[in-house]
Design a protein around this motif. Structure first.
Motif, short mmCIF file in Angstrom:
data_model
loop_
_atom_site.label_atom_id
_atom_site.label_comp_id
_atom_site.label_asym_id
_atom_site.label_seq_id
_atom_site.Cartn_x
_atom_site.Cartn_y
_atom_site.Cartn_z
N ARG A 5 17.51 12.58 38.58
CA ARG A 5 16.96 12.23 37.26
C ARG A 5 16.54 10.75 37.26
N PRO A 6 15.50 10.43 38.01
CA PRO A 6 15.08 9.02 38.14
C PRO A 6 14.58 8.41 36.84
N ASP A 7 14.02 9.22 35.95
CA ASP A 7 13.47 8.69 34.71
C ASP A 7 14.55 8.15 33.79
N THR A 8 15.79 8.59 33.98
CA THR A 8 16.90 8.08 33.17
C THR A 8 17.95 7.38 34.03
N GLU A 9 17.47 6.78 35.14
CA GLU A 9 18.23 5.82 35.95
C GLU A 9 19.35 6.41 36.79
N THR A 10 19.26 7.70 37.14
CA THR A 10 20.24 8.26 38.09
C THR A 10 19.52 9.04 39.19
N PRO A 11 18.78 8.34 40.05
CA PRO A 11 18.10 9.02 41.16
C PRO A 11 19.10 9.40 42.25
N LEU A 12 18.76 10.41 43.03
CA LEU A 12 19.54 10.77 44.21
C LEU A 12 18.89 10.16 45.43
N LYS A 13 19.67 9.91 46.47
CA LYS A 13 19.14 9.28 47.68
C LYS A 13 17.99 10.08 48.26
N ASN A 14 18.16 11.39 48.34
CA ASN A 14 17.11 12.24 48.91
C ASN A 14 16.27 12.94 47.86
N LYS A 15 16.30 12.39 46.64
CA LYS A 15 15.47 12.87 45.53
C LYS A 15 15.68 14.36 45.31
N ARG A 16 14.59 15.12 45.07
CA ARG A 16 14.72 16.55 44.76
C ARG A 16 15.41 17.32 45.88
N LYS A 17 15.20 16.87 47.11
CA LYS A 17 15.81 17.57 48.24
C LYS A 17 17.34 17.49 48.20
N GLY A 18 17.85 16.48 47.51
CA GLY A 18 19.30 16.31 47.43
C GLY A 18 19.95 17.10 46.31
N GLU A 19 19.15 17.78 45.52
CA GLU A 19 19.71 18.56 44.42
C GLU A 19 20.45 19.79 44.95
N ARG A 20 21.60 20.06 44.38
CA ARG A 20 22.39 21.22 44.81
C ARG A 20 23.53 21.46 43.81
N ASP A 21 24.12 22.63 43.88
CA ASP A 21 25.34 22.94 43.15
C ASP A 21 26.49 22.87 44.14
N VAL A 22 27.55 22.19 43.76
CA VAL A 22 28.68 21.96 44.67
C VAL A 22 29.93 22.64 44.11
N ARG A 23 30.39 23.66 44.81
CA ARG A 23 31.60 24.37 44.39
C ARG A 23 32.82 23.45 44.46
N ILE A 24 33.68 23.54 43.46
CA ILE A 24 34.94 22.78 43.48
C ILE A 24 36.09 23.74 43.28
N SER A 25 37.25 23.35 43.72
CA SER A 25 38.43 24.20 43.61
C SER A 25 38.94 24.22 42.17
N GLY A 26 39.78 25.19 41.88
CA GLY A 26 40.39 25.25 40.56
C GLY A 26 41.23 24.03 40.27
N GLU A 27 41.85 23.48 41.31
CA GLU A 27 42.68 22.28 41.14
C GLU A 27 41.83 21.09 40.69
#
Length: 326
Positions: free
Chosen positions: A167-189
């Motif tokens: 989201r570069p327009d609101t000051e939170t870009p990712l290093k690899n831009k759109r290519k870096g977008e993903r969903d990251v599974r986390i544990s229940g803990e």
């Protein structure tokens, strides 16, 4: 220089652009003050080489490699706009550091991480620091990705996960831009920690862009990357989570015991060391390289060179399940 930075602004992240500007400020200041160059039409390979020699007196070879790569790109752009003679960029020599100098060995081990998590669970449960450490260690994501998360990016359900978005327009870009977008599974803990943080310790306010950051300061602002860094330095100091100093320092007199000076502790580590630790331990546990690389947004080559810190014995253990007696 300003034209070059403007040209690069669409290709790189803000942090990378800032690094370019810092390097080129040093280069241009040197040309003016010590190189006697006031117009780039007068630039020769001799001035560039003398800058390189001067710079090496002040920085390590790995830093010089980064600086000269930036200078080479700048000179190539100057060729494009006819500001320097054609072929000048080919005369910029990039140093080749030893492979060992290019790789950092800072890493958090699984045992250390477990001890820190046990401490946080007991003494700082669902605090900002607890969320920072748990998410970084359990996902291996970059500090900048954690910084970019909003409250809405936490999907709380039977299979919880975090949405990492550019989201570069609101000051939170990712290093690899759109290519870096993903969903990251986390544990229940980890989800429990995030959920309780949001319920009991989160200011639940909006930033200047109408977004509610996942990580917020007590003042209702998105936590800066430096805040994430300081919290990791603080919690990875052995005296913080064990009450003892492995270097036999007097804890009451040590300069590294405050929040703002925690980085001065020789045993404290940065968020990047958690990323290395996650990658190494995930591979040791049998998680495929492809899965690990996709999860942390990393190429295989970078992972093997900079992040996989397995010992020779651990590498042998990984091969055991695939060996055949022939």
């Amino acid at each position: 220089m300003n034209r070059y930075l403007k040209d690069k602004s669409t290709d790189v992240t803000d942090s990378t652009l800032s690094n370019y500007q810092t390097t080129l400020n040093v280069f241009c200041d040197w040309l003016t003050d010590k190189g006697g160059v006031e117009n780039l039409n007068e630039l020769t390979s001799d001035e560039i080489q003398r800058f390189k020699e001067w710079r090496l007196e002040n920085v390590q070879t790995i830093t010089l490699k980064t600086d000269m790569t930036c200078v080479k790109g700048f000179v190539r752009f100057c060729e494009h706009i006819n500001a320097v003679p054609d072929g000048m960029s080919q005369l910029v020599r990039i140093p080749k550091p030893n492979p060992e100098d290019e790789v950092s060995d800072d890493i958090l081990t699984r045992d250390e991480a477990t001890e820190i998590l046990d401490y946080l669970e007991k003494h700082e449960y669902a605090s900002l620091r607890h969320v920072i450490f748990a998410v970084l260690w359990k996902t291996g994501m970059r500090r900048s990705s954690l910084y970019a998360l909003d409250k809405r990016d936490f999907e709380d359900g039977a299979s919880p996960y975090l949405r990492v978005r550019h989201r570069p327009d609101t000051e939170t870009p990712l290093k690899n831009k759109r290519k870096g977008e993903r969903d990251v599974r986390i544990s229940g803990e980890v989800a429990d920690i995030v959920r309780d943080y949001l319920r009991f310790n989160h200011p639940d306010e909006e930033d200047d862009h109408g977004r509610t950051p996942l990580l917020m300061s007590t003042h209702g602002k998105r936590c800066e990357p430096s805040t994430i860094q300081r919290n990791v330095y603080t919690v990875t100091r052995p005296c913080h989570y064990t009450g003892e100093c492995p270097m036999d320092r007097d804890i009451d007199e040590c300069e590294a015991t405050s929040y703002n000076t925690a980085s001065k502790c020789p045993a404290s580590i940065s968020p990047h060391a958690l990323r290395r630790g996650y990658v190494t331990e995930a591979l040791n546990a049998g998680q495929p390289k492809e899965v690990t690389a996709d999860r942390v947004d990393m190429t295989h080559d970078i992972m093997e060179k900079h992040y996989d810190k397995a010992t020779k014995n651990e590498q042998m253990e990984r091969r055991e399940d695939y060996l055949k007696d022939i």
